[in-house]
Every structure is written in structure tokens, then in C-alpha cells.
Design an enzyme around this catalytic site. Sequence first.
Site, PDB file in Angstrom:
ATOM      1  N   GLU A 160       0.900  -1.219  -0.169  1.00 56.39           N
ATOM      2  CA  GLU A 160       0.038  -0.114  -0.103  1.00 56.39           C
ATOM      3  C   GLU A 160       0.765   1.367   0.132  1.00 56.39           C
ATOM      4  O   GLU A 160       2.001   1.227   0.880  1.00 56.39           O
ATOM      5  CB  GLU A 160      -0.928  -0.050   1.218  1.00 56.39           C
ATOM      6  CG  GLU A 160      -1.897   1.199   1.266  1.00 56.39           C
ATOM      7  CD  GLU A 160      -2.687   1.161   2.378  1.00 56.39           C
ATOM      8  OE1 GLU A 160      -2.962   0.108   2.955  1.00 56.39           O
ATOM      9  OE2 GLU A 160      -3.056   2.370   3.249  1.00 56.39           O
ATOM     10  N   GLU A 165      -2.640  11.336   2.974  1.00 57.52           N
ATOM     11  CA  GLU A 165      -3.674  11.124   4.073  1.00 57.52           C
ATOM     12  C   GLU A 165      -3.756  12.424   5.103  1.00 57.52           C
ATOM     13  O   GLU A 165      -2.603  12.957   5.565  1.00 57.52           O
ATOM     14  CB  GLU A 165      -3.358   9.990   4.843  1.00 57.52           C
ATOM     15  CG  GLU A 165      -3.579   8.839   4.091  1.00 57.52           C
ATOM     16  CD  GLU A 165      -3.534   7.505   4.934  1.00 57.52           C
ATOM     17  OE1 GLU A 165      -4.513   6.782   5.148  1.00 57.52           O
ATOM     18  OE2 GLU A 165      -2.374   7.304   5.452  1.00 57.52           O
TER      19      GLU A 165
END
Length: 283
Positions: A160, A165
Amino acid sequence: MKPIRFLIAPLAALCAFAMSACATAPAHPPAALSAAAPDGAHPAGWTLAWSDEFDGAQLDRKKWVAETGGHGWGNKELQHYTDRPENVRVAGGMLVIEARRERHGGNDYTSARIKTAGLMEQMHGRFEARIKVPQGQGVWPAFWMLGANIQQVGWPRSGEIDIMENIGKEPAIVHGTVHGPGYSGDKAFGSPSPLERGIYADDFHVFAVEWERGEIRWYRDGMLYHTARPALVKGDWVFEHPFFVLLNLAVGGQWPGDPDSTTVLPQQMLVDYVRVYRRTPAQ
């Protein structure tokens, strides 16, 4: 705490990843800055391979798949992702992902999550988006990638790459992170990118990774702030195969915490474009 984004059972037999294949240094060592290209231009050394400028009247279903459901998504999130225009739409030349406080499918919030799985999957390149994030406690926007082999090998062996974020309780910080075997969830390998003034929700910013064999570099508005290599992560390097792109806006969860009395909803994550490049061959 970094999130555990997926809880997918791996297959019983997993192939060992060949670390030696990843040890080669990138063919194009990065400068301290990698300038974000102006509209219509390509960053130096890269050739556009895929993009969505969100100029149409609706989401292009030939480029994006919507994921739906309200099962917590491995992070105890509170939203129910839907495919409704109330939660995901194209308007004014932007992708709009909207989180709302409303009861739906057994959840108290709704939002949206879209991905390019099965439609655009690429190994290596520059992955870039211009985004204006929302704000508020418990609000969690993300621009990220997952290994296209996730259904075969499970997470985190699929890998990932979190390009951006932001969690509402840190309005002036975004995070760039990789998750893999031995360094996932709260043990992920990441770094923050704080603003010198203001908060991310004040304006659009360009978030990008440049991913080459044996190295991934993170940029915010052209500024390099994080680098991952096989020797730096505490486990197998699982980033030499195709990945797909995701955009989502979560509400609540183990990392950001839940909304509180200060959280104003609805909130919108606005995406001006997503562009994917390949390294331009040397002449």
C-alpha cells in the site's frame, strides 16, 4: 497511529519476494524538488500515461469503480460508502467526494470511495493529484494506491502506498506512508509534511509520488519530504508490480477518532485532477 486499511486473509501459500530485484538504485536520482507541472504541461522527465481532469458532467465509469458498504473497512470507520450523487459527483470541473451526517445502511454517516482497479493499473511512474481537503475532527481524506494482486496475496503483502492522508485533528499536516509485510498499520513507514502556515483545507495542494525500481519519493507542492527504499523498511519490499489508485473520504476510525461536537458536516474533498505518468525514455 497509522491506519490498518485492509483486513484481507492472505492465501495459505505466499511467494517470497526477491529483494535483490529491488536493490538497484533508480535510473533517475531525484533532485530536492520535483516541480508540479502547470495545467496542460508535463513534469520534466515524465510522459502522461493516464489522467482524469474531471471536466465532464459525471464520473467517468470507464476510469473509476465505486466501492460501497459500511462495515468499517478494517479501521472501525463510521461511514457507509455509497454510489449516490449526494456523495460522489463531478461538478465545476472537480471531483466532489462529500461526507454527510445521515443514517444510511445502518451507519450514521455517508461518503464515497472510488478506485481504478481493473481499469488502470501501473507499475512505477509519477502519480499526482491536485486536491483541496476538508476539515474537522474525525474527517479523513486520502489519495493512495494498493497492489493489484491484493485479492490473490492479501494485505499487506500486496503493498500500500499512501500518497496523501490527512486527519482532522492535524489540519496542517499530511502523511505519506508505505505499508508492507512487517511494517503495516501503526508500524508503517511514513513521514509527515507540515505546512509553515495555515491549514491544508485553506487551498488546493499538489500531492505526488515518484515511484521507480527500488525507491518511492513523496512530494507536496513540488517539495520532496519522504523517501522509501528496500533497506529502510522493516520487512519485504513489495513494490515492483502494478498498483491501482484510490480516492476516498472516511469518517471516524482508529487513527483520526470519531467526529465530535466541533465537527461540521457535510464536508467535501475536491479533486481538480489525477494524472499518472511514465518515465520518458532516454533519447
